[in-house]
Design an enzyme around this catalytic site. Sequence first.
Site, mmCIF file in Angstrom:
data_model
loop_
_atom_site.group_PDB
_atom_site.id
_atom_site.type_symbol
_atom_site.label_atom_id
_atom_site.label_comp_id
_atom_site.label_asym_id
_atom_site.label_seq_id
_atom_site.Cartn_x
_atom_site.Cartn_y
_atom_site.Cartn_z
ATOM 1 N N LYS A 24 -5.916 4.306 -2.035
ATOM 2 C CA LYS A 24 -6.714 3.785 -1.200
ATOM 3 C C LYS A 24 -7.959 4.365 -0.609
ATOM 4 C CE LYS A 24 -2.184 2.204 -0.085
ATOM 5 N NZ LYS A 24 -1.240 1.688 0.734
ATOM 6 N N GLY A 63 3.658 1.941 2.939
ATOM 7 C CA GLY A 63 3.233 3.147 3.721
ATOM 8 C C GLY A 63 4.190 3.328 5.208
ATOM 9 N N HIS A 98 -4.188 -6.689 -3.097
ATOM 10 C CA HIS A 98 -3.293 -5.688 -2.238
ATOM 11 C C HIS A 98 -3.213 -6.218 -0.876
ATOM 12 C CE1 HIS A 98 -1.903 -2.043 -0.344
ATOM 13 N NE2 HIS A 98 -1.493 -1.835 -1.440
ATOM 14 N N GLU A 122 5.254 -5.799 -4.185
ATOM 15 C CA GLU A 122 4.985 -4.967 -2.905
ATOM 16 C C GLU A 122 5.493 -5.696 -1.664
ATOM 17 O OE1 GLU A 122 2.048 -1.410 -4.035
ATOM 18 O OE2 GLU A 122 1.004 -3.084 -3.354
ATOM 19 N N ASN A 141 -2.566 4.174 -6.260
ATOM 20 C CA ASN A 141 -3.394 3.618 -5.435
ATOM 21 C C ASN A 141 -3.836 4.794 -4.364
ATOM 22 O OD1 ASN A 141 -4.741 1.958 -3.791
ATOM 23 N ND2 ASN A 141 -3.523 0.569 -3.202
ATOM 24 N N SER A 201 6.480 2.838 -0.596
ATOM 25 C CA SER A 201 7.084 3.742 -0.088
ATOM 26 C C SER A 201 7.915 4.664 -1.346
ATOM 27 C CB SER A 201 8.043 3.736 1.222
ATOM 28 O OG SER A 201 7.188 3.367 2.249
ATOM 29 N N GLU A 219 -3.276 -4.907 1.875
ATOM 30 C CA GLU A 219 -4.159 -4.630 2.661
ATOM 31 C C GLU A 219 -5.475 -5.515 2.402
ATOM 32 O OE1 GLU A 219 -4.041 -0.361 1.704
ATOM 33 O OE2 GLU A 219 -1.966 -0.381 2.517
HETATM 34 P P1 PGA Z 1 2.829 3.445 -0.303
HETATM 35 O O1 PGA Z 1 1.584 2.437 -0.762
HETATM 36 O O2 PGA Z 1 3.281 3.960 -1.477
HETATM 37 O O3 PGA Z 1 1.904 4.197 0.573
HETATM 38 O O4 PGA Z 1 3.936 2.680 0.571
HETATM 39 C C1 PGA Z 1 1.862 1.436 -1.749
HETATM 40 C C2 PGA Z 1 0.642 0.644 -2.186
HETATM 41 O O5 PGA Z 1 0.042 0.082 -1.008
HETATM 42 O O6 PGA Z 1 0.301 0.313 -3.023
#
Ligand code: PGA
Length: 248
Positions: free
Chosen positions: A14, A171, A95, A165, A12, A211, A97
Amino acid sequence: MAAERKFFVGGNFKMNGDRKMLDSIVENLNKTECGNTQVVVAPPTVYLSYVKEKLSDNVNVAAQNCHNVAKGAFTGETSPDMLLDLGISWVILGHSERRHVFGETDELIGKKVQYALEKGMQLIPCIGEKLEEREAGTTEQVVFGQMETIKNNVNDWSRVVIAYEPVWAIGTGKVATPQQAQEVHQKLRQWLAQNVSDAVSKSTRIIYGGSVSAANCKELAKQPDVDGFLVGGASLKPEFSDIIKARC
Ligand code: PGA
């Protein structure tokens, strides 16, 4: 680690990347080989066609979101119909976000799941608890609630890959331990057996996100109910190929 569940790694991106950066990511992906693993990457909407044209056929492209109607007065939105017109058949939905930065509700995510499936797309719906929910001991209640909305809108589980997640791990560099991930994945699989069917519980991929890195992916990938990853930050880096090969 059931044989019928092919290991799945999603990237992803983003809201990151420009053509130059995407060129080097694509170059890296095109030379990463792991036949045992299905790979799907989600660049920003404006670059979907750009990336799709450059990627080799064994890597699929996903949108990071879509709306739940075909067309109309929805400024800024993208429909499944448009994605399919570009040859994009995968989409990430719900997601964290989208849920927590843009305020998407379970109800809206359910409608998106329903419509995208009706159009023939393949989905990666995301679920996961916030830190305060984990600390309050409500992780199961939260993820089961999110699953309920998804389930009520799914008519073909073969086109669904569930991404667990935990929001506190996204993140943050704070990855769930392999035991923490396995515990929730196993409960989700049990939930599918009880609320959908045994067959769906056995065949549906449940991937972990939050992460994931080259350093932690191998241990996570050993867990019997972890069928792959949804990778954010590390999917933009050369180490993404090590994550793709976590179970090669
Ligand atoms: P990250 O994000 O690997 O940067 O923690 C995962 C995600 O949001 O799918």
